[in-house]
Scaffold this active site. Structure first.
Site, PDB file in Angstrom:
ATOM      1  N   ASP A 197       0.843  -1.199   0.000  1.00 60.40           N
ATOM      2  CA  ASP A 197       0.000   0.000   0.000  1.00 60.40           C
ATOM      3  C   ASP A 197       0.883   1.256   0.000  1.00 60.40           C
ATOM      4  O   ASP A 197       1.698   1.435  -0.904  1.00 60.40           O
ATOM      5  CB  ASP A 197      -0.940  -0.074   1.214  1.00 60.40           C
ATOM      6  CG  ASP A 197      -2.029   0.980   1.221  1.00 60.40           C
ATOM      7  OD1 ASP A 197      -3.033   0.776   0.537  1.00 60.40           O
ATOM      8  OD2 ASP A 197      -1.869   1.996   1.913  1.00 60.40           O
ATOM      9  N   ARG A 198       0.782   2.137   0.989  1.00 61.29           N
ATOM     10  CA  ARG A 198       1.613   3.344   1.010  1.00 61.29           C
ATOM     11  C   ARG A 198       3.091   2.990   1.012  1.00 61.29           C
ATOM     12  O   ARG A 198       3.910   3.649   0.359  1.00 61.29           O
ATOM     13  CB  ARG A 198       1.301   4.206   2.242  1.00 61.29           C
ATOM     14  CG  ARG A 198      -0.150   4.510   2.490  1.00 61.29           C
ATOM     15  CD  ARG A 198      -0.824   5.175   1.308  1.00 61.29           C
ATOM     16  NE  ARG A 198      -0.262   6.492   1.034  1.00 61.29           N
ATOM     17  CZ  ARG A 198      -0.542   7.206  -0.069  1.00 61.29           C
ATOM     18  NH1 ARG A 198      -1.360   6.699  -0.991  1.00 61.29           N
ATOM     19  NH2 ARG A 198      -0.022   8.403  -0.244  1.00 61.29           N
ATOM     20  N   HIS A 224      -7.095  -7.024   0.766  1.00 64.02           N
ATOM     21  CA  HIS A 224      -6.013  -6.057   0.612  1.00 64.02           C
ATOM     22  C   HIS A 224      -4.876  -6.299   1.601  1.00 64.02           C
ATOM     23  O   HIS A 224      -3.705  -6.130   1.252  1.00 64.02           O
ATOM     24  CB  HIS A 224      -6.590  -4.650   0.817  1.00 64.02           C
ATOM     25  CG  HIS A 224      -5.593  -3.545   0.742  1.00 64.02           C
ATOM     26  ND1 HIS A 224      -4.879  -3.249  -0.403  1.00 64.02           N
ATOM     27  CD2 HIS A 224      -5.196  -2.636   1.680  1.00 64.02           C
ATOM     28  CE1 HIS A 224      -4.083  -2.206  -0.174  1.00 64.02           C
ATOM     29  NE2 HIS A 224      -4.256  -1.828   1.085  1.00 64.02           N
ATOM     30  N   TYR A 250      -0.912  11.433   1.907  1.00 65.71           N
ATOM     31  CA  TYR A 250      -1.841  11.276   0.785  1.00 65.71           C
ATOM     32  C   TYR A 250      -1.876  12.524  -0.094  1.00 65.71           C
ATOM     33  O   TYR A 250      -1.986  12.431  -1.325  1.00 65.71           O
ATOM     34  CB  TYR A 250      -3.243  10.954   1.311  1.00 65.71           C
ATOM     35  CG  TYR A 250      -3.466   9.484   1.543  1.00 65.71           C
ATOM     36  CD1 TYR A 250      -4.047   8.687   0.569  1.00 65.71           C
ATOM     37  CD2 TYR A 250      -3.091   8.885   2.738  1.00 65.71           C
ATOM     38  CE1 TYR A 250      -4.253   7.334   0.767  1.00 65.71           C
ATOM     39  CE2 TYR A 250      -3.300   7.527   2.964  1.00 65.71           C
ATOM     40  CZ  TYR A 250      -3.873   6.755   1.970  1.00 65.71           C
ATOM     41  OH  TYR A 250      -4.065   5.426   2.178  1.00 65.71           O
ATOM     42  N   HIS A 280     -11.230   8.213  -0.293  1.00 64.98           N
ATOM     43  CA  HIS A 280     -10.292   8.799   0.669  1.00 64.98           C
ATOM     44  C   HIS A 280      -9.115   9.474  -0.026  1.00 64.98           C
ATOM     45  O   HIS A 280      -8.532  10.417   0.502  1.00 64.98           O
ATOM     46  CB  HIS A 280      -9.790   7.731   1.633  1.00 64.98           C
ATOM     47  CG  HIS A 280      -9.050   6.612   0.968  1.00 64.98           C
ATOM     48  ND1 HIS A 280      -9.607   5.793   0.002  1.00 64.98           N
ATOM     49  CD2 HIS A 280      -7.760   6.170   1.115  1.00 64.98           C
ATOM     50  CE1 HIS A 280      -8.719   4.911  -0.404  1.00 64.98           C
ATOM     51  NE2 HIS A 280      -7.595   5.115   0.244  1.00 64.98           N
TER      52      HIS A 280
END
Length: 290
Positions: free
Chosen positions: A105-106, A270, A210, A150
């Site tokens: 992910d990030r 995920h 983000y 988001h």
């Protein structure tokens, strides 16, 4: 909470910024980077397995968990370029000039940027359940893109996103832990609470992370695309089959960035390092053998 059998250290990686990292095992180095809304704990199963024959370094990213959370200045404090430099400095502090890197992910976005910016440092690269930043924005369109609301919320100028999230932080962060998990038992109650507590304490820095991905990170990716800069090391990508739902070919997108690519679609949710750690370990060990 901590990963059993791992030592914890605070390491200064930039002026005024230290990361907290769990370190265990011995052998060739592997660095594991967590995603949202998690901390280094998401790697607890995978890290323990890899530590049997690797030195495993598992940090909280800047802005997350127990690592420092500097105020965003100029929009670059949480760029993936800045966060990738943190990771290179972290590995070097343990004496590793070259290391394998896996991110979810990030953390995968940070890993990709590290591979593009520091190809001499990254021997192997794994990315779990992401597309490169510029491609992510290009495929997020139509009603199917509602799953990424988001991304748009936290891309807004400072103020409103932070206020809205702070007003109902556990509901906001817990929403993603709920809807992105194929097997809720993979994130037990005590781990979930640790994630929520860490996220509540990091709202400004998470939003800044983000926000950077809607600005400076895209600019960096576009420059690499225009100049033909690619990931030169062996790359493994594990992804859910979002492409089928949203109308894109994930493997084809990834082939534009990495010539030595193994791309695999997984059937779990995920949070695959927690839901299917054996599959992730198998993929990482296969990558390290290439």
């Amino acid at each position: 909470m901590r990963i059993n059998g791992f030592d914890y250290q605070r390491v200064t990686v930039a002026e005024g910024v230290a990361l907290t990292a769990a370190v265990g095992g011995s052998g060739s180095p592997v660095v594991l980077l967590h995603g949202f809304p998690q901390t280094h704990l998401m790697w607890r199963h995978v890290a323990a397995d890899l530590a049997a024959d690797h030195t495993v370094i598992v940090p909280d990213l800047r802005g997350y968990g127990d690592s420092d959370k500097p105020a965003d200045t100029g929009g670059t404090t949480y760029s993936k370029r800045t966060m990738a430099a943190d990771v290179v400095a972290l590995a070097q502090s343990f004496g590793h000039q070259r290391f394998a890197l896996a991110g979810h992910d990030r953390g995968a976005l940070v890993a990709i940027r590290a591979g593009l910016d520091h190809p001499d440092r990254i021997s192997h690269l794994a990315a779990l359940d992401v597309l490169p930043t510029v491609d992510m924005w290009e495929v997020m369109r139509g009603t199917a893109a509602a799953v990424g609301f988001h991304l748009h919320l936290m891309a807004q100028p400072p103020g409103l996103p932070e206020q809205l999230i702070a007003g109902s932080a556990d509901a906001f962060f817990g929403h993603f832990l709920d809807i992105w998990t194929g097997n809720p038992e993979a994130v037990p109650a005590e781990v979930r609470q640790a994630y929520l507590a860490a996220s509540r304490a990091a709202i400004p820095s998470i939003v800044a992370d983000y926000r950077a991905s809607a600005g400076i990170d895209v600019q960096h990716d576009l420059h690499d695309r225009d100049t033909g800069n690619q990931l030169r090391m062996p790359v493994t990508v594990l992804q859910q089959d979002w492409g089928a739902a949203m109308g894109y070919d994930a493997a084809a997108i990834w082939r534009a960035w990495a010539s030595d690519l193994h791309h695999r679609t997984v059937t779990c949710g995920h949070f695959m390092a927690e839901e299917s750690p054996a599959e992730v370990v198998e993929a990482l060990r296969a990558l390290l053998a290439r």
